[in-house]
Write a protein that holds these residues in place. Structure first.
Motif, PDB file in Angstrom:
ATOM      1  N   ALA A   1      60.178  82.246  27.724  1.00 50.95           N
ATOM      2  CA  ALA A   1      61.578  82.501  27.364  1.00 50.95           C
ATOM      3  C   ALA A   1      61.932  83.966  27.581  1.00 50.95           C
ATOM      4  O   ALA A   1      63.072  84.368  27.324  1.00 50.95           O
ATOM      5  CB  ALA A   1      61.826  82.114  25.913  1.00 50.95           C
ATOM      6  N   GLU A   2      61.005  84.741  28.095  1.00 52.16           N
ATOM      7  CA  GLU A   2      61.154  86.189  28.155  1.00 52.16           C
ATOM      8  C   GLU A   2      62.259  86.639  29.109  1.00 52.16           C
ATOM      9  O   GLU A   2      62.642  85.942  30.046  1.00 52.16           O
ATOM     10  CB  GLU A   2      59.828  86.828  28.588  1.00 52.16           C
ATOM     11  CG  GLU A   2      59.418  86.476  30.007  1.00 52.16           C
ATOM     12  CD  GLU A   2      58.012  86.957  30.341  1.00 52.16           C
ATOM     13  OE1 GLU A   2      57.263  87.280  29.415  1.00 52.16           O
ATOM     14  OE2 GLU A   2      57.672  86.994  31.533  1.00 52.16           O
ATOM     15  N   VAL A   3      62.759  87.831  28.835  1.00 49.54           N
ATOM     16  CA  VAL A   3      63.756  88.484  29.677  1.00 49.54           C
ATOM     17  C   VAL A   3      63.262  89.890  29.988  1.00 49.54           C
ATOM     18  O   VAL A   3      62.960  90.668  29.068  1.00 49.54           O
ATOM     19  CB  VAL A   3      65.132  88.542  28.990  1.00 49.54           C
ATOM     20  CG1 VAL A   3      66.115  89.354  29.836  1.00 49.54           C
ATOM     21  CG2 VAL A   3      65.672  87.144  28.740  1.00 49.54           C
ATOM     22  N   GLU A   4      63.142  90.202  31.255  1.00 49.02           N
ATOM     23  CA  GLU A   4      62.779  91.550  31.690  1.00 49.02           C
ATOM     24  C   GLU A   4      63.992  92.177  32.368  1.00 49.02           C
ATOM     25  O   GLU A   4      64.695  91.513  33.139  1.00 49.02           O
ATOM     26  CB  GLU A   4      61.586  91.512  32.649  1.00 49.02           C
ATOM     27  CG  GLU A   4      60.305  91.017  31.982  1.00 49.02           C
ATOM     28  CD  GLU A   4      59.162  90.890  32.971  1.00 49.02           C
ATOM     29  OE1 GLU A   4      58.057  91.352  32.661  1.00 49.02           O
ATOM     30  OE2 GLU A   4      59.386  90.317  34.056  1.00 49.02           O
TER      31      GLU A   4
ATOM     32  N   ASN B   1      74.637  97.550  35.592  1.00 46.72           N
ATOM     33  CA  ASN B   1      73.844  98.137  36.671  1.00 46.72           C
ATOM     34  C   ASN B   1      72.362  97.812  36.529  1.00 46.72           C
ATOM     35  O   ASN B   1      71.507  98.544  37.004  1.00 46.72           O
ATOM     36  CB  ASN B   1      74.044  99.653  36.726  1.00 46.72           C
ATOM     37  CG  ASN B   1      73.653 100.331  35.418  1.00 46.72           C
ATOM     38  OD1 ASN B   1      73.289  99.671  34.442  1.00 46.72           O
ATOM     39  ND2 ASN B   1      73.731 101.649  35.402  1.00 46.72           N
ATOM     40  N   LYS B   2      72.065  96.692  35.879  1.00 45.33           N
ATOM     41  CA  LYS B   2      70.683  96.252  35.681  1.00 45.33           C
ATOM     42  C   LYS B   2      70.503  94.835  36.222  1.00 45.33           C
ATOM     43  O   LYS B   2      71.443  94.046  36.282  1.00 45.33           O
ATOM     44  CB  LYS B   2      70.312  96.284  34.197  1.00 45.33           C
ATOM     45  CG  LYS B   2      70.461  97.641  33.520  1.00 45.33           C
ATOM     46  CD  LYS B   2      69.471  98.657  34.057  1.00 45.33           C
ATOM     47  CE  LYS B   2      69.423  99.926  33.193  1.00 45.33           C
ATOM     48  NZ  LYS B   2      70.706 100.651  33.177  1.00 45.33           N
ATOM     49  N   ILE B   3      69.270  94.534  36.612  1.00 46.28           N
ATOM     50  CA  ILE B   3      68.918  93.191  37.072  1.00 46.28           C
ATOM     51  C   ILE B   3      68.076  92.525  35.986  1.00 46.28           C
ATOM     52  O   ILE B   3      67.010  93.042  35.606  1.00 46.28           O
ATOM     53  CB  ILE B   3      68.147  93.237  38.398  1.00 46.28           C
ATOM     54  CG1 ILE B   3      68.993  93.919  39.481  1.00 46.28           C
ATOM     55  CG2 ILE B   3      67.759  91.830  38.843  1.00 46.28           C
ATOM     56  CD1 ILE B   3      68.266  94.109  40.802  1.00 46.28           C
ATOM     57  N   TYR B   4      68.543  91.395  35.474  1.00 48.18           N
ATOM     58  CA  TYR B   4      67.858  90.648  34.419  1.00 48.18           C
ATOM     59  C   TYR B   4      67.000  89.554  35.048  1.00 48.18           C
ATOM     60  O   TYR B   4      67.497  88.744  35.848  1.00 48.18           O
ATOM     61  CB  TYR B   4      68.869  90.026  33.460  1.00 48.18           C
ATOM     62  CG  TYR B   4      69.515  91.017  32.511  1.00 48.18           C
ATOM     63  CD1 TYR B   4      69.255  90.970  31.144  1.00 48.18           C
ATOM     64  CD2 TYR B   4      70.385  91.993  32.979  1.00 48.18           C
ATOM     65  CE1 TYR B   4      69.846  91.872  30.261  1.00 48.18           C
ATOM     66  CE2 TYR B   4      70.979  92.905  32.117  1.00 48.18           C
ATOM     67  CZ  TYR B   4      70.700  92.838  30.756  1.00 48.18           C
ATOM     68  OH  TYR B   4      71.287  93.736  29.892  1.00 48.18           O
ATOM     69  N   LEU B   5      65.723  89.526  34.697  1.00 43.15           N
ATOM     70  CA  LEU B   5      64.789  88.502  35.151  1.00 43.15           C
ATOM     71  C   LEU B   5      64.512  87.578  33.970  1.00 43.15           C
ATOM     72  O   LEU B   5      63.961  88.011  32.943  1.00 43.15           O
ATOM     73  CB  LEU B   5      63.498  89.128  35.662  1.00 43.15           C
ATOM     74  CG  LEU B   5      63.673  90.216  36.736  1.00 43.15           C
ATOM     75  CD1 LEU B   5      62.342  90.871  37.067  1.00 43.15           C
ATOM     76  CD2 LEU B   5      64.302  89.625  37.984  1.00 43.15           C
ATOM     77  N   VAL B   6      64.893  86.317  34.117  1.00 43.11           N
ATOM     78  CA  VAL B   6      64.953  85.409  32.971  1.00 43.11           C
ATOM     79  C   VAL B   6      64.009  84.233  33.168  1.00 43.11           C
ATOM     80  O   VAL B   6      64.039  83.556  34.208  1.00 43.11           O
ATOM     81  CB  VAL B   6      66.393  84.901  32.770  1.00 43.11           C
ATOM     82  CG1 VAL B   6      66.467  83.939  31.585  1.00 43.11           C
ATOM     83  CG2 VAL B   6      67.348  86.076  32.554  1.00 43.11           C
ATOM     84  N   GLY B   7      63.178  83.980  32.151  1.00 46.90           N
ATOM     85  CA  GLY B   7      62.314  82.811  32.125  1.00 46.90           C
ATOM     86  C   GLY B   7      61.221  82.843  33.163  1.00 46.90           C
ATOM     87  O   GLY B   7      60.776  83.903  33.602  1.00 46.90           O
ATOM     88  N   GLY B   8      60.757  81.645  33.553  1.00 40.87           N
ATOM     89  CA  GLY B   8      59.703  81.520  34.539  1.00 40.87           C
ATOM     90  C   GLY B   8      58.386  81.125  33.925  1.00 40.87           C
ATOM     91  O   GLY B   8      58.278  80.848  32.713  1.00 40.87           O
ATOM     92  N   SER B   9      57.375  81.109  34.765  1.00 38.55           N
ATOM     93  CA  SER B   9      56.035  80.721  34.327  1.00 38.55           C
ATOM     94  C   SER B   9      55.050  81.806  34.708  1.00 38.55           C
ATOM     95  O   SER B   9      55.062  82.309  35.830  1.00 38.55           O
ATOM     96  CB  SER B   9      55.635  79.399  34.992  1.00 38.55           C
ATOM     97  OG  SER B   9      54.300  79.062  34.674  1.00 38.55           O
ATOM     98  N   ARG B  10      54.209  82.170  33.771  1.00 39.04           N
ATOM     99  CA  ARG B  10      53.090  83.084  34.046  1.00 39.04           C
ATOM    100  C   ARG B  10      51.937  82.733  33.128  1.00 39.04           C
ATOM    101  O   ARG B  10      52.132  82.304  31.980  1.00 39.04           O
ATOM    102  CB  ARG B  10      53.499  84.540  33.878  1.00 39.04           C
ATOM    103  CG  ARG B  10      53.926  84.972  32.499  1.00 39.04           C
ATOM    104  CD  ARG B  10      54.195  86.478  32.478  1.00 39.04           C
ATOM    105  NE  ARG B  10      54.678  86.916  31.181  1.00 39.04           N
ATOM    106  CZ  ARG B  10      53.879  87.252  30.161  1.00 39.04           C
ATOM    107  NH1 ARG B  10      52.560  87.174  30.302  1.00 39.04           N
ATOM    108  NH2 ARG B  10      54.389  87.646  29.006  1.00 39.04           N
ATOM    109  N   GLY B  11      50.741  82.894  33.650  1.00 40.45           N
ATOM    110  CA  GLY B  11      49.558  82.577  32.857  1.00 40.45           C
ATOM    111  C   GLY B  11      49.487  81.129  32.440  1.00 40.45           C
ATOM    112  O   GLY B  11      48.872  80.800  31.416  1.00 40.45           O
ATOM    113  N   GLY B  12      50.128  80.243  33.208  1.00 41.27           N
ATOM    114  CA  GLY B  12      50.093  78.823  32.887  1.00 41.27           C
ATOM    115  C   GLY B  12      51.034  78.415  31.779  1.00 41.27           C
ATOM    116  O   GLY B  12      50.977  77.265  31.319  1.00 41.27           O
ATOM    117  N   THR B  13      51.913  79.318  31.336  1.00 38.92           N
ATOM    118  CA  THR B  13      52.824  79.028  30.229  1.00 38.92           C
ATOM    119  C   THR B  13      54.257  79.306  30.647  1.00 38.92           C
ATOM    120  O   THR B  13      54.546  80.331  31.264  1.00 38.92           O
ATOM    121  CB  THR B  13      52.477  79.886  28.999  1.00 38.92           C
ATOM    122  OG1 THR B  13      51.121  79.639  28.619  1.00 38.92           O
ATOM    123  CG2 THR B  13      53.402  79.566  27.827  1.00 38.92           C
ATOM    124  N   THR B  14      55.169  78.390  30.297  1.00 40.74           N
ATOM    125  CA  THR B  14      56.592  78.605  30.540  1.00 40.74           C
ATOM    126  C   THR B  14      57.116  79.620  29.539  1.00 40.74           C
ATOM    127  O   THR B  14      56.809  79.548  28.340  1.00 40.74           O
ATOM    128  CB  THR B  14      57.363  77.281  30.402  1.00 40.74           C
ATOM    129  OG1 THR B  14      56.803  76.333  31.319  1.00 40.74           O
ATOM    130  CG2 THR B  14      58.835  77.477  30.725  1.00 40.74           C
TER     131      THR B  14
END
Length: 695
Positions: free
Chosen positions: A501-504, A486-499
């Motif tokens: 590996a994070e998962v929210e 029952n959760k939505i996983y947000l995986v990877g991406g780019s922020r602050g000019g850096t690619t």
């Protein structure tokens, strides 16, 4: 069932097994001859002229010839009827068998339309306006046996209200208003019946000798019939009653109320219904009016627009009818030849909008009964085709509603302006993540014309309305979303000019966001898929290198594990699971865009190549609808509107109608078996907040 050959044939019969052993080469040659004739003669008339559909049918026929499909599975009834499955609970022994437990789904119309706030599509409906509300009744939904569609639209609040269903479903009806009651007259209804019972045919033949016959079961499906019933809706009590049956059973006819009576016009007939006595009487049998007209009353005369008459073969005829003398007079023709129009009387002018789907049908025209003259006014906005829609005039606005393209638009006669009401995100965006949870379509972050954003929005798939849901901790783009539990996983991406590996991990119930276990490899513009409780991150790039690696996340161990790599490194791909295999489509390598399709089998940790797409592309979306996988939009030397669909069984790609707007970096979902919704993206000039619907 299988039938034995006749006694005459029996005397010539040879043992089938021995015959196959004795003449394998001859049998193969004969099958090739049969196949050639099958392809030449087997194209169904209703599919000719469309090479893609003809190819699709031929491939299906090939499978049937090779025994991979049963003969009964190829069921094209006629050129106007889609394939129909035989109901499992229908033996086919009686011509009037009962309808199946579950009716087949409505055939797709293959239409892209701007997503509006309509509660559903309204096609071949009828409408009337009372005060601030426009009432809509009926809808042409294939196989509809139960849903007597009835809705009202409040022109002040722009809200829809579901009314009590009509006593029975119908479409192509007409309607009229007397006091606070709306009379819905005639129309068409669906019923379930045997469409045909094909003769037995040979399925095992060598030269002139048939060893085995196949008797296909009867084909059942939906047909339509006209009805003469009258339904009366009380707008004050939300109740239905019935009136006296009409003298004819009309559809696509016209009606209007005048002096407490309803005048009905259909195929030369003019009948009148007296609401006080609940009786029908015939006035004329030689009227020039046939089908499709919209009627307005001005100075005790009835004016007819946009229909079929006996005068000539065009639809721009305008006729005037005097209910006192029962005389028809031809007036100045409309500038635009069109039918299925929507009309409104505003002061001493009659306005006409809508019709068939063409550029000219967007034009709004004004007729003056006093001067018998026409004036061309503004046009509806681009893509706001009111094709076989309805409408009404209220609060200074002339509304067009529904039709094939699900339009909600209005014309302001005072200012000669038009407005197309669309379902728009609060923020335009592309390169965002999305997921569907509990009938809501979530979008996270993304990019607005080069600027990363953090906003979260949801589209309520019931009310077709967007609402803000807060923000991510940081603006990001190029990430992906998937649901585990029952959760939505947000995986990877780019922020602050850096690619990253994070998962929210986003909790849709509370809106809280927590940190999850990161991937081993940072990646952006990757694919993300879920199957059997595990999540797969595929390809993408780490900011400098395009990846071919695959990581699997197991929530039971809270660990990421590398799996077998793809056959080639790709970024900007799209993926989904089908039959427990993960298909990865397209994308971009170091030098070019790809059309590659490969599938990953988690059970054997292996990859298989499949037929590539017709069009190489990246930054696109794939969704599965009715067993087909649709590749939608994307980028290759520019933003793309092209759509194609993949049949995993036939291993073929079939062209589909393009979207109305080219877009890449978009999101797409299939919330139910009847439609695809596409949201956002970039059209090559700027980021988009619009949505389109395919059905």
């Amino acid at each position: 069932m299988l039938l034995a050959p006749s006694k005459k044939m029996e005397g010539m019969r040879m043992d089938a097994t021995k015959q196959k052993r004795k003449f394998p080469i001859l049998t193969l040659a004969y099958l090739i001859i049969m196949a050639a004739g099958f392809f030449q003669c087997g194209v169904v008339s209703g599919l000719t002229g469309n090479p893609a559909l003809e190819k699709e049918l031929k491939d299906t026929q090939t499978l049937a010839l090779l025994g991979l499909l049963k003969p009964g599975e190829i069921q094209y009834v006629n050129e106007n009827t889609p394939p129909i499955d035989n109901p499992s609970n229908n033996t086919g022994t009686e011509a009037n068998s009962v309808a199946p437990l579950t009716p087949p789904p409505e055939p797709l119309k293959n239409i892209w339309a701007t997503l509006s706030n309509l509660p559903r599509s309204f096609f071949d409906a009828t409408s009337q306006t009372i005060g601030d509300k426009i009432y809509l009744f009926g809808n042409n939904v294939y196989g509809n046996l139960t849903d007597g569609n009835a809705y009202s639209y409040n022109t002040v609040t722009a809200q829809w209200n579901k009314l009590k269903n009509m006593p029975a479903p119908r479409y192509a009806a007409s309607s009229a208003v007397i006091g606070n009651k709306i009379y819905v007259l005639g129309g068409r209804e669906y019923f379930y019946t045997m469409l045909y019972d094909a003769a037995p045919y040979c399925v095992n033949q060598l030269l002139w000798h048939c060893f085995e016959y196949y008797d296909p079961p009867p084909v059942y499906g939906y047909s339509t019939r006209e009805t003469n019933s009258v339904f009366i809706y009380d707008t004050t009590s939300d109740t239905w009653t019935t009136g006296a049956n009409m003298l004819i059973s009309p559809s696509y006819h016209s009606s209007i109320a005048y002096n407490g009576k309803i005048y009905l016009f259909s195929v030369g007939i003019v009948d009148v219904y007296d609401a006080a006595s609940n009786q029908w009487n015939r006035l004329l049998t030689n009227s020039p009016i046939r089908y499709y007209y919209s009627i307005q009353i001005y100075n005790d005369k009835m004016y007819f627009f946009g229909g079929s008459s006996t005068i000539n073969g065009y639809f721009n005829n305008v006729l005037e009818f005097d209910p006192t003398t029962l005389a028809f007079n031809q007036k100045t023709n409309m500038p635009t030849n069109r039918t299925f129009v929507v009309t409104a009387l505003v002061g001493d002018k009659i306005f006409v909008m809508g019709s068939h789907e063409s550029a000219s049908a967007l034009v709004i025209e004004e007729y003056s009964p006093d001067t018998n003259s026409w004036t061309v006014k503004s046009s509806l906005p681009q893509n706001a085709y009111l094709t076989r829609g309805v409408g009404g005039y209220s609060n200074g606005r002339f509304y067009g509603l529904g039709g094939i393209s699900n339009v909600v638009a209005y014309y302001d006669p005072a200012n000669d302006t038009t407005t197309h009401l669309k379902v728009l995100m609060n923020s335009s965006r592309y390169y965002f993540a999305s997921a569907v949870y509990n009938n809501k379509y979530y979008v996270f972050g993304g990019n607005i014309n080069g600027t990363p954003i953090s906003g979260i929005e949801t589209l309520d798939l019931v009310s077709n309305s967007w609402s803000n849901q807060g923000s991510l901790p940081n603006a990001k783009f190029g990430h992906k979303a998937a649901i585990l539990g029952n959760k939505i996983y947000l995986v990877g991406g780019s922020r602050g000019g850096t690619t990253r590996a994070e998962v929210e991990i986003y909790d849709p119930e509370t809106g809280n966001i927590t940190q999850g276990t990161p991937m081993d490899t940072p990646r952006q513009y990757h694919s993300l898929c879920v199957n059997n409780g595990k999540m797969y991150a595929v390809g993408g790039n780490n900011g400098s290198t395009i990846l071919n690696t695959v990581e699997e996340y197991d929530p039971s161990t809270d660990k990421w594990t590398y799996k077998r790599t793809m056959t080639s490194a790709r970024t900007e791909t799209s993926c989904l699971f089908h039959d427990n295999k993960m298909y990865v489509f397209g994308g971009r390598n170091v030098s070019s865009y790809e059309s590659t399709v490969e599938s990953y089998n988690p059970g054997s940790d292996s990859w298989s190549l499949h037929k590539p797409m017709n069009t190489a592309r990246g930054l696109f979306e794939v969704v599965k609808l009715r067993g087909r996988i649709y590749a939608i939009g994307g980028y290759n030397s520019g933003a793309m509107a092209q759509v194609e669909k993949y049949d995993p069984l036939l291993e073929q790609w079939i062209p589909e109608y393009p979207m109305n707007s080219a877009r890449y970096g978009l999101s797409a979902i299939a919330p139910d078996p009847n439609r695809i919704i596409v949201v956002g993206g970039h059209n090559g000039h700027g980021s988009l907040n619009s949505a389109e619907e395919f059905y």
